[in-house]
Design a protein around this motif. Sequence first.
Motif, PDB file in Angstrom:
ATOM      1  N   ASP A 176       0.374 115.919  10.818  1.00  0.00           N
ATOM      2  CA  ASP A 176      -0.845 116.694  11.051  1.00  0.00           C
ATOM      3  C   ASP A 176      -2.037 115.738  11.055  1.00  0.00           C
ATOM      4  N   PRO A 177      -2.358 115.138  12.210  1.00  0.00           N
ATOM      5  CA  PRO A 177      -3.409 114.125  12.273  1.00  0.00           C
ATOM      6  C   PRO A 177      -4.814 114.648  12.021  1.00  0.00           C
ATOM      7  N   THR A 178      -4.969 115.961  11.839  1.00  0.00           N
ATOM      8  CA  THR A 178      -6.290 116.480  11.465  1.00  0.00           C
ATOM      9  C   THR A 178      -6.544 116.279   9.976  1.00  0.00           C
ATOM     10  N   HIS A 179      -5.529 115.829   9.254  1.00  0.00           N
ATOM     11  CA  HIS A 179      -5.647 115.555   7.835  1.00  0.00           C
ATOM     12  C   HIS A 179      -5.464 114.061   7.574  1.00  0.00           C
ATOM     13  N   GLY A 180      -6.122 113.593   6.518  1.00  0.00           N
ATOM     14  CA  GLY A 180      -6.001 112.185   6.171  1.00  0.00           C
ATOM     15  C   GLY A 180      -6.243 111.952   4.695  1.00  0.00           C
ATOM     16  N   TYR A 181      -6.063 110.691   4.298  1.00  0.00           N
ATOM     17  CA  TYR A 181      -6.329 110.260   2.929  1.00  0.00           C
ATOM     18  C   TYR A 181      -7.509 109.295   2.919  1.00  0.00           C
ATOM     19  N   GLY A 182      -8.180 109.245   1.791  1.00  0.00           N
ATOM     20  CA  GLY A 182      -9.238 108.280   1.579  1.00  0.00           C
ATOM     21  C   GLY A 182      -9.138 107.671   0.197  1.00  0.00           C
ATOM     22  N   ILE A 183      -9.675 106.458   0.051  1.00  0.00           N
ATOM     23  CA  ILE A 183      -9.709 105.759  -1.231  1.00  0.00           C
ATOM     24  C   ILE A 183     -11.132 105.781  -1.785  1.00  0.00           C
ATOM     25  N   PHE A 184     -11.276 105.861  -3.100  1.00  0.00           N
ATOM     26  CA  PHE A 184     -12.600 105.762  -3.708  1.00  0.00           C
ATOM     27  C   PHE A 184     -13.179 104.368  -3.431  1.00  0.00           C
ATOM     28  N   ILE A 185     -14.484 104.315  -3.192  1.00  0.00           N
ATOM     29  CA  ILE A 185     -15.156 103.014  -3.084  1.00  0.00           C
ATOM     30  C   ILE A 185     -14.998 102.243  -4.400  1.00  0.00           C
ATOM     31  N   GLU A 186     -15.027 102.950  -5.508  1.00  0.00           N
ATOM     32  CA  GLU A 186     -14.869 102.313  -6.802  1.00  0.00           C
ATOM     33  C   GLU A 186     -13.548 101.548  -6.880  1.00  0.00           C
ATOM     34  N   ASN A 187     -12.486 102.117  -6.311  1.00  0.00           N
ATOM     35  CA  ASN A 187     -11.186 101.435  -6.314  1.00  0.00           C
ATOM     36  C   ASN A 187     -11.148 100.282  -5.316  1.00  0.00           C
ATOM     37  N   MET A 188     -11.908 100.395  -4.226  1.00  0.00           N
ATOM     38  CA  MET A 188     -11.985  99.284  -3.287  1.00  0.00           C
ATOM     39  C   MET A 188     -12.657  98.073  -3.929  1.00  0.00           C
ATOM     40  N   LEU A 189     -13.602  98.330  -4.784  1.00  0.00           N
ATOM     41  CA  LEU A 189     -14.372  97.257  -5.413  1.00  0.00           C
ATOM     42  C   LEU A 189     -13.615  96.568  -6.538  1.00  0.00           C
ATOM     43  N   ARG A 190     -12.588  97.196  -7.069  1.00  0.00           N
ATOM     44  CA  ARG A 190     -11.860  96.615  -8.193  1.00  0.00           C
ATOM     45  C   ARG A 190     -11.011  95.433  -7.745  1.00  0.00           C
TER      46      ARG A 190
END
Length: 383
Positions: A369-383
């Motif tokens: 279902d390509p109308t749905h997706g996941y995202g990561i917190f910016i806080e976790n990207m910065l770690r």
Amino acid sequence: MFRNKKLLSFIIVVDLILLVGVLLLCILADGKDGKSSSAGMKNGTDHMSDLYGDTSLTMEGAALASVSKESIFDDDIYDRAVVPSGEPVGIYMKTDGVMVVDICYFRNEDGVSCCPSEGVLQTGDYITSADGKSISKRSELLSIVSGCNGNPIDITFVRNGVTEHKTVTPERNENGNYLLGAWIKDDVSGIGTVTFVDGNNFMALGHSVSDIDTGLMMKCSTGGVYTTNITNISRSKVAEPGKLQGSIAYKKDLIGIIDGNSSSGIYGHLSSVYCTQRYLNAEKMYIARGDSVHEGTAYIYSRMTGELRKYEIEIEHVEKNAPDKNMEFRVASQELLDLTGGIVQGQSGSPIVQDGKIVGAVTHVFVDDPTHGYGIFIENMLR
């Protein structure tokens, strides 16, 4: 007839004089333009000194992980406004040595199936030297193998961070060529999206640069970021994720250096002149910590059409303790659905904005279902 020949000769001479004059003018113009004109760019990686006057932005001598993420994005990052980018860029990364993608069998000159690398090499190994010669390119290893005359080759490689030394004896295939019986590669490239720009520094992707064949995070020695022109968007369909397609001029459009490749994204620095030209008057906002993210309306910021667009999404679930898939969302923007069919490959890193702050970045699309997706917190990207 004689007069016609004289006239023709006269015309040819005049044309030659005019041509020489034009060439002289071009040479003089190049001399005056200096660094301000892309017409004077050099081939290779030093062209940034011509285009931007920023000699630090060259692939020569640039080493990944030479600068830690923590030293660039310290805790003060939450106290200053940054630019949510959403800009698609070309990404090129050179492996640290050559990566073994897989081992393979072939028929030797006797017609027998064989694999000289079996029990010696395995997927994910990085070959750094062969017969005492440093290896940084696929062609270098192939040259040593082809010239071995059937003699054993001493190979040094890195496996799971540990350096090992082993011997492998190449065999001739049915065509008489010596082979190791291993698929190898020395670089990776593609299109990704910049999440945010902080001064000259940037973060992108929201996940690591990984080998498409093995899924393993690439261990790379250097990398660059390039401008890209999105020429086509292949729309996502059920069980068939779409992708951004674009042209990348790797020899002349270097705009940044990748300093590191981590499980939560790549980071690095861009040309100061490029940042000024591209982001000087861009909208800025603060970064939010993960505990402030909630279910409800949010927006994906994207520049894949060439200009900044804000596409509405609905965050349907928040997983605060997960390392990466922190937000499950649904695309609510009909404009984005018409354009892409949902989430497409190449959108990874697109910033997600909620309540006027950057809360995360797009990382995955639901295949069914390509109308749905996941995202990561910016806080976790910065770690």
